[in-house]
Design a protein around this motif. Structure first.
Motif, PDB file in Angstrom:
ATOM      1  N   GLY A  18      -2.756   2.123  -4.810  1.00  0.00           N
ATOM      2  CA  GLY A  18      -2.263   3.502  -4.826  1.00  0.00           C
ATOM      3  C   GLY A  18      -3.259   4.476  -5.407  1.00  0.00           C
ATOM      4  N   ASP A  19      -2.931   5.752  -5.230  1.00  0.00           N
ATOM      5  CA  ASP A  19      -3.857   6.802  -5.671  1.00  0.00           C
ATOM      6  C   ASP A  19      -3.221   7.828  -6.598  1.00  0.00           C
ATOM      7  N   GLY A  20      -1.904   7.919  -6.573  1.00  0.00           N
ATOM      8  CA  GLY A  20      -1.258   9.056  -7.224  1.00  0.00           C
ATOM      9  C   GLY A  20      -0.714   8.780  -8.612  1.00  0.00           C
ATOM     10  N   ASN A  33       2.283   9.187  -9.352  1.00  0.00           N
ATOM     11  CA  ASN A  33       3.561   8.489  -9.170  1.00  0.00           C
ATOM     12  C   ASN A  33       3.396   7.011  -8.802  1.00  0.00           C
ATOM     13  N   ASP A  34       2.148   6.571  -8.576  1.00  0.00           N
ATOM     14  CA  ASP A  34       1.899   5.153  -8.303  1.00  0.00           C
ATOM     15  C   ASP A  34       1.586   4.374  -9.581  1.00  0.00           C
ATOM     16  N   ALA A  35       1.277   5.089 -10.659  1.00  0.00           N
ATOM     17  CA  ALA A  35       0.791   4.435 -11.885  1.00  0.00           C
ATOM     18  C   ALA A  35       1.714   3.329 -12.414  1.00  0.00           C
ATOM     19  N   LEU A  72       0.822  -1.207   0.000  1.00  0.00           N
ATOM     20  CA  LEU A  72       0.000   0.000   0.000  1.00  0.00           C
ATOM     21  C   LEU A  72       0.857   1.257   0.000  1.00  0.00           C
ATOM     22  N   ASP A  73       0.493   2.186  -0.838  1.00  0.00           N
ATOM     23  CA  ASP A  73       1.082   3.519  -0.812  1.00  0.00           C
ATOM     24  C   ASP A  73       0.615   4.187   0.481  1.00  0.00           C
ATOM     25  N   LYS A  74       1.408   5.115   1.011  1.00  0.00           N
ATOM     26  CA  LYS A  74       1.015   5.764   2.267  1.00  0.00           C
ATOM     27  C   LYS A  74       0.042   6.938   2.057  1.00  0.00           C
ATOM     28  N   THR A  75       0.561   7.987   1.432  1.00  0.00           N
ATOM     29  CA  THR A  75      -0.220   9.239   1.366  1.00  0.00           C
ATOM     30  C   THR A  75      -1.411   9.129   0.413  1.00  0.00           C
ATOM     31  N   GLY A  76      -2.593   9.350   0.924  1.00  0.00           N
ATOM     32  CA  GLY A  76      -3.777   9.322   0.076  1.00  0.00           C
ATOM     33  C   GLY A  76      -4.364   7.942  -0.113  1.00  0.00           C
TER      34      GLY A  76
HETATM   35 MG    MG Z   1      -0.335   8.620  -2.558  1.00  0.00          MG
END
Ligand code: MG
Ligand code: ADP
Length: 287
Positions: free
Chosen positions: A231-233, A235-237, A37-41
């Motif tokens: 992820g959401d961002g 940069n996660d793509a 899991l990504d952290k932010t968002g």
């Molecule tokens: Mg994020």
């Protein structure tokens, strides 16, 4: 696998807010070994707020003016803080974002830096006497940034983001399903560990630059594990596309949603273990 049961499974998932792009993604979800899991968002609400500011009126004005050029959530937090303090924003020239590190701006002929220790190190700003204080904020799970003006330390700002209400419960359920849970972030090690601990995650990849996120996913896959990335961002793509299953947070960016195999509506983390459960029951019905 019968097409009918897969269709029933994806339909049921959709009713729950789990949008699989295709039946094969639903089938693949039951084989997962690890969830990153990504952290932010993703784990957090992604709306940080300034909690601490160290510096004088000038440093606050330069900080707020420098961040005006940035669209990062941290910049939004600083903008809100500056509005509250009724800071007059100065013109910001030659703004430059340094991904994963911070920003560089030119304000009234002064070079203003805001960012983490990597940025300060690269720009030869001496922050030795301020390290302990920065680490103290980080130990509380806050993201702390240095402010430098013309190469000299000029202040500090810390912001806190809060865990989503159901994060802990969702992680617990994933672990109960026998999945390994990991966190991936560009934020520093100490902040990342503090947030991970609150969420019940013990495997942490911190200080990962945006372009390195996909490589981290690959590293886990090379251990022979089937990996889901959440992820959401923007940069996660690439990481979402690399993972065996990419799950995008529905409240995230369009780019993430496009790169993913599944979209989790409303960013509700409990839908991740739910997706695994639905996949397993679908497969069981097939056999
Ligand atoms: Mg994020
Ligand atoms: P995340 O994975 O949490 O989205 P990023 O890769 O975007 O993290 O950023 C990593 C770190 O770089 C931040 O924790 C912060 O220290 C620094 N940083 C990024 N953008 C900014 C900004 N606009 N202002 C100050 N610092 C920033």
């Amino acid at each position: 696998a019968t097409p009918t049961s897969i269709m029933v499974g994806t339909g049921k998932s959709a009713e729950n807010g789990i949008l699989f792009k295709g039946g094969e993604h639903l089938e693949r979800t039951h084989q997962l070994d690890a969830v990153i899991l990504d952290k932010t968002g993703t784990l957090t609400k992604g709306k940080p707020e300034v909690t601490d500011f160290i510096g004088d009126d000038t440093s606050l004005q330069l900080l707020a003016s420098a961040e005006k050029g940035s669209e990062h959530p941290l910049a939004e937090a600083i903008a809100a803080y500056a509005t509250e303090k009724q800071v007059e924003i100065l013109e910001n020239n030659d703004f430059q974002a340094v991904p994963g590190q911070g920003i560089i701006a030119s304000i009234e002929g002064k070079e203003v830096l805001v960012g983490n220790r990597t940025l300060m190190k690269e720009k030869n700003v001496d922050t030795k006497g301020k390290e302990a204080e920065l680490a103290g904020y980080e130990a509380q799970g806050k993201t702390a940034m240095f402010i430098a003006v013309n190469g000299e330390y000029h202040g500090m700002v810390a912001a806190a983001d809060t865990l989503k209400e159901t994060a802990k419960e969702a992680i617990e359920e994933l672990k109960e399903q026998g999945l390994e849970v990991m966190m991936l972030t560009g934020d520093n090690e100490r902040t990342a560990r503090a947030i991970a601990e609150q969420a019940g995650i013990d495997q942490v990849f911190a200080e990962v630059l945006p372009e390195e996120k996909a490589a981290k996913v690959k590293e886990v896959q090379e251990q022979g594990k089937k990996v889901a990335m959440i992820g959401d961002g923007v940069n996660d793509a690439p990481a979402l596309a690399t993972a065996d299953i990419g799950m995008a947070i529905g409240t995230g960016t369009e780019v993430a949603i496009e790169a993913a195999d599944v979209t989790i509506l409303g960013g509700e983390l409990l839908l991740i273990p739910k997706a695994v459960k639905l996949s397993k029951s679908t497969i069981r019905n097939i056999r």
